[in-house]
Design a protein around this motif. Structure first.
Motif, PDB file in Angstrom:
ATOM      1  N   SER A 138      44.934  47.746  48.249  1.00 14.37           N
ATOM      2  CA  SER A 138      43.652  47.558  48.938  1.00 14.37           C
ATOM      3  C   SER A 138      42.523  47.326  47.942  1.00 14.37           C
ATOM      4  O   SER A 138      41.625  46.532  48.190  1.00 14.37           O
ATOM      5  CB  SER A 138      43.346  48.733  49.865  1.00 14.37           C
ATOM      6  OG  SER A 138      43.010  49.889  49.130  1.00 14.37           O
ATOM      7  N   VAL A 139      42.562  47.995  46.787  1.00 21.01           N
ATOM      8  CA  VAL A 139      41.566  47.776  45.730  1.00 21.01           C
ATOM      9  C   VAL A 139      41.635  46.328  45.255  1.00 21.01           C
ATOM     10  O   VAL A 139      40.613  45.647  45.120  1.00 21.01           O
ATOM     11  CB  VAL A 139      41.806  48.748  44.544  1.00 21.01           C
ATOM     12  CG1 VAL A 139      41.030  48.327  43.307  1.00 21.01           C
ATOM     13  CG2 VAL A 139      41.442  50.172  44.934  1.00 21.01           C
ATOM     14  N   ARG A 140      42.847  45.848  45.020  1.00 17.58           N
ATOM     15  CA  ARG A 140      43.016  44.485  44.520  1.00 17.58           C
ATOM     16  C   ARG A 140      42.618  43.440  45.557  1.00 17.58           C
ATOM     17  O   ARG A 140      41.982  42.433  45.227  1.00 17.58           O
ATOM     18  CB  ARG A 140      44.458  44.288  44.074  1.00 17.58           C
ATOM     19  CG  ARG A 140      44.760  45.050  42.802  1.00 17.58           C
ATOM     20  CD  ARG A 140      46.193  44.971  42.402  1.00 17.58           C
ATOM     21  NE  ARG A 140      46.365  45.535  41.054  1.00 17.58           N
ATOM     22  CZ  ARG A 140      47.521  45.814  40.520  1.00 17.58           C
ATOM     23  NH1 ARG A 140      48.646  45.586  41.186  1.00 17.58           N
ATOM     24  NH2 ARG A 140      47.582  46.315  39.303  1.00 17.58           N
ATOM     25  N   LEU A 141      42.973  43.659  46.810  1.00 20.65           N
ATOM     26  CA  LEU A 141      42.584  42.710  47.858  1.00 20.65           C
ATOM     27  C   LEU A 141      41.071  42.710  48.049  1.00 20.65           C
ATOM     28  O   LEU A 141      40.470  41.660  48.299  1.00 20.65           O
ATOM     29  CB  LEU A 141      43.309  43.036  49.164  1.00 20.65           C
ATOM     30  CG  LEU A 141      44.794  42.689  49.175  1.00 20.65           C
ATOM     31  CD1 LEU A 141      45.461  43.235  50.433  1.00 20.65           C
ATOM     32  CD2 LEU A 141      45.003  41.187  49.056  1.00 20.65           C
ATOM     33  N   ASP A 142      40.450  43.874  47.913  1.00 18.97           N
ATOM     34  CA  ASP A 142      38.999  43.957  47.997  1.00 18.97           C
ATOM     35  C   ASP A 142      38.351  43.141  46.878  1.00 18.97           C
ATOM     36  O   ASP A 142      37.401  42.393  47.111  1.00 18.97           O
ATOM     37  CB  ASP A 142      38.556  45.419  47.920  1.00 18.97           C
ATOM     38  CG  ASP A 142      37.051  45.567  47.996  1.00 18.97           C
ATOM     39  OD1 ASP A 142      36.470  45.168  49.027  1.00 18.97           O
ATOM     40  OD2 ASP A 142      36.449  46.064  47.023  1.00 18.97           O
ATOM     41  N   MET A 143      38.875  43.270  45.655  1.00 21.12           N
ATOM     42  CA  MET A 143      38.345  42.491  44.527  1.00 21.12           C
ATOM     43  C   MET A 143      38.494  40.996  44.807  1.00 21.12           C
ATOM     44  O   MET A 143      37.578  40.213  44.547  1.00 21.12           O
ATOM     45  CB  MET A 143      39.060  42.863  43.220  1.00 21.12           C
ATOM     46  CG  MET A 143      38.703  44.229  42.708  1.00 21.12           C
ATOM     47  SD  MET A 143      39.314  44.656  41.041  1.00 21.12           S
ATOM     48  CE  MET A 143      40.965  44.060  41.008  1.00 21.12           C
ATOM     49  N   CYS A 144      39.641  40.602  45.341  1.00 23.27           N
ATOM     50  CA  CYS A 144      39.860  39.196  45.670  1.00 23.27           C
ATOM     51  C   CYS A 144      38.866  38.700  46.714  1.00 23.27           C
ATOM     52  O   CYS A 144      38.292  37.615  46.566  1.00 23.27           O
ATOM     53  CB  CYS A 144      41.287  38.981  46.186  1.00 23.27           C
ATOM     54  SG  CYS A 144      42.544  39.123  44.920  1.00 23.27           S
ATOM     55  N   CYS A 145      38.669  39.482  47.756  1.00 24.21           N
ATOM     56  CA  CYS A 145      37.723  39.102  48.806  1.00 24.21           C
ATOM     57  C   CYS A 145      36.324  38.891  48.226  1.00 24.21           C
ATOM     58  O   CYS A 145      35.637  37.920  48.549  1.00 24.21           O
ATOM     59  CB  CYS A 145      37.681  40.162  49.901  1.00 24.21           C
ATOM     60  SG  CYS A 145      39.163  40.233  50.916  1.00 24.21           S
ATOM     61  N   ARG A 146      35.904  39.800  47.372  1.00 24.45           N
ATOM     62  CA  ARG A 146      34.579  39.690  46.762  1.00 24.45           C
ATOM     63  C   ARG A 146      34.476  38.440  45.880  1.00 24.45           C
ATOM     64  O   ARG A 146      33.488  37.709  45.945  1.00 24.45           O
ATOM     65  CB  ARG A 146      34.256  40.924  45.941  1.00 24.45           C
ATOM     66  CG  ARG A 146      34.004  42.149  46.777  1.00 24.45           C
ATOM     67  CD  ARG A 146      33.846  43.383  45.890  1.00 24.45           C
ATOM     68  NE  ARG A 146      33.874  44.574  46.671  1.00 24.45           N
ATOM     69  CZ  ARG A 146      32.806  45.111  47.260  1.00 24.45           C
ATOM     70  NH1 ARG A 146      31.644  44.550  47.140  1.00 24.45           N
ATOM     71  NH2 ARG A 146      32.926  46.220  47.961  1.00 24.45           N
ATOM     72  N   LEU A 147      35.491  38.199  45.056  1.00 25.46           N
ATOM     73  CA  LEU A 147      35.458  37.026  44.182  1.00 25.46           C
ATOM     74  C   LEU A 147      35.518  35.726  44.980  1.00 25.46           C
ATOM     75  O   LEU A 147      34.899  34.730  44.595  1.00 25.46           O
ATOM     76  CB  LEU A 147      36.598  37.085  43.164  1.00 25.46           C
ATOM     77  CG  LEU A 147      36.429  38.106  42.045  1.00 25.46           C
ATOM     78  CD1 LEU A 147      37.681  38.172  41.180  1.00 25.46           C
ATOM     79  CD2 LEU A 147      35.217  37.788  41.183  1.00 25.46           C
ATOM     80  N   LEU A 148      36.246  35.720  46.062  1.00 23.66           N
ATOM     81  CA  LEU A 148      36.301  34.518  46.902  1.00 23.66           C
ATOM     82  C   LEU A 148      34.927  34.182  47.470  1.00 23.66           C
ATOM     83  O   LEU A 148      34.549  33.020  47.545  1.00 23.66           O
ATOM     84  CB  LEU A 148      37.303  34.712  48.043  1.00 23.66           C
ATOM     85  CG  LEU A 148      38.771  34.623  47.661  1.00 23.66           C
ATOM     86  CD1 LEU A 148      39.654  35.138  48.793  1.00 23.66           C
ATOM     87  CD2 LEU A 148      39.146  33.194  47.282  1.00 23.66           C
ATOM     88  N   VAL A 149      34.177  35.195  47.852  1.00 22.91           N
ATOM     89  CA  VAL A 149      32.866  34.970  48.449  1.00 22.91           C
ATOM     90  C   VAL A 149      31.801  34.706  47.387  1.00 22.91           C
ATOM     91  O   VAL A 149      30.939  33.847  47.562  1.00 22.91           O
ATOM     92  CB  VAL A 149      32.466  36.176  49.336  1.00 22.91           C
ATOM     93  CG1 VAL A 149      31.043  36.046  49.837  1.00 22.91           C
ATOM     94  CG2 VAL A 149      33.434  36.315  50.500  1.00 22.91           C
ATOM     95  N   GLU A 150      31.872  35.427  46.278  1.00 21.79           N
ATOM     96  CA  GLU A 150      30.789  35.401  45.296  1.00 21.79           C
ATOM     97  C   GLU A 150      30.959  34.367  44.191  1.00 21.79           C
ATOM     98  O   GLU A 150      30.010  34.112  43.454  1.00 21.79           O
ATOM     99  CB  GLU A 150      30.638  36.792  44.668  1.00 21.79           C
ATOM    100  CG  GLU A 150      30.238  37.846  45.686  1.00 21.79           C
ATOM    101  CD  GLU A 150      30.333  39.262  45.149  1.00 21.79           C
ATOM    102  OE1 GLU A 150      30.673  39.441  43.953  1.00 21.79           O
ATOM    103  OE2 GLU A 150      30.073  40.194  45.923  1.00 21.79           O
ATOM    104  N   THR A 151      32.147  33.775  44.027  1.00 20.53           N
ATOM    105  CA  THR A 151      32.367  32.817  42.944  1.00 20.53           C
ATOM    106  C   THR A 151      33.013  31.541  43.471  1.00 20.53           C
ATOM    107  O   THR A 151      33.441  31.484  44.623  1.00 20.53           O
ATOM    108  CB  THR A 151      33.297  33.402  41.853  1.00 20.53           C
ATOM    109  OG1 THR A 151      34.628  33.493  42.374  1.00 20.53           O
ATOM    110  CG2 THR A 151      32.830  34.762  41.376  1.00 20.53           C
ATOM    111  N   ASN A 152      33.102  30.564  42.594  1.00 14.73           N
ATOM    112  CA  ASN A 152      33.801  29.312  42.907  1.00 14.73           C
ATOM    113  C   ASN A 152      35.104  29.206  42.130  1.00 14.73           C
ATOM    114  O   ASN A 152      35.652  28.118  41.984  1.00 14.73           O
ATOM    115  CB  ASN A 152      32.902  28.110  42.571  1.00 14.73           C
ATOM    116  CG  ASN A 152      31.740  28.003  43.521  1.00 14.73           C
ATOM    117  OD1 ASN A 152      31.882  28.250  44.717  1.00 14.73           O
ATOM    118  ND2 ASN A 152      30.580  27.655  43.000  1.00 14.73           N
TER     119      ASN A 152
END
Length: 195
Positions: A138-152
């Motif tokens: 869940s920590v890793r998926l959360d990081m992925c979700c954030r990077l998907l939204v906040e970066t290109n």
């Protein structure tokens, strides 16, 4: 402090910033300040809301003290946990959150909690409501979700930065847990560009 220096802090007892500001500020977005007393920032936001509307006050509050965006996977100690979570388990959960981007062995997290691996696995599951492996996922998926939204960044690079190997594995996890792909998730969570 700046608002207090120019008189807003002392004016909080006056008619414009007293009870009226307190009532308006109850409806303002959380900016991380105590609700015991009305802070100068809340007073200022109450004035902005009164003069320019709630949306402008909300935008200012977000710029001054942005709240981290929560995703479905945002780990929070106590969210699925029992009524009591020991300091050792809290420390190991925070360690998992801080180190989720790298390869982790369960015995490392057990060492943080100063427990044997077997006892750690049992206690973590009882106190947190999930296994350490599920929590780490869940920590890793959360990081992925954030990077998907906040970066290109490309999907594959995001997956590697979050300790998930590659884009194919990330896509499989997204389909399983969110019933979507990383690309679709990114598109759905980003604000529409106005042209």
């Amino acid at each position: 402090m700046l608002l207090e220096a120019i008189g807003f802090g002392d004016a909080a007892s006056g008619p414009r910033f007293g009870e009226h500001a307190r009532e308006i500020s109850k409806n303002l977005p959380g900016v991380g300040f105590s609700t015991v007393s009305v802070s100068p920032l809340r007073n200022a936001l109450a004035v902005v809301q009164e003069d320019f509307g709630a949306e402008i006050a909300r935008q200012i509050a977000d710029r001054v003290a942005p709240q981290p965006q929560r995703t479905r996977f945002t780990p929070a100690v106590g969210e699925n946990a029992s009524a009591y979570v020991s300091e050792q388990i809290q420390a190991s959960a925070k360690w998992l959150e801080a180190n989720g981007d790298r390869a982790i062995a369960i015995d490392e997290a057990a060492q943080v909690a100063a427990m044997s691996e077997r006892n750690f696995l049992r206690r973590f599951k009882i106190e947190m409501g999930v296994t350490p492996s599920d929590y780490l996922l869940s920590v890793r998926l959360d990081m992925c979700c954030r990077l998907l939204v906040e970066t290109n960044l490309p999907i594959d690079k995001i997956a590697r930065r979050c300790g998930l190997g590659g884009g194919g594995w990330l896509a499989k996890l997204f389909r399983k847990h969110l019933a979507t792909t990383p690309t679709e998730y990114r598109a759905s969570k980003r604000p529409m560009s106005t042209s």
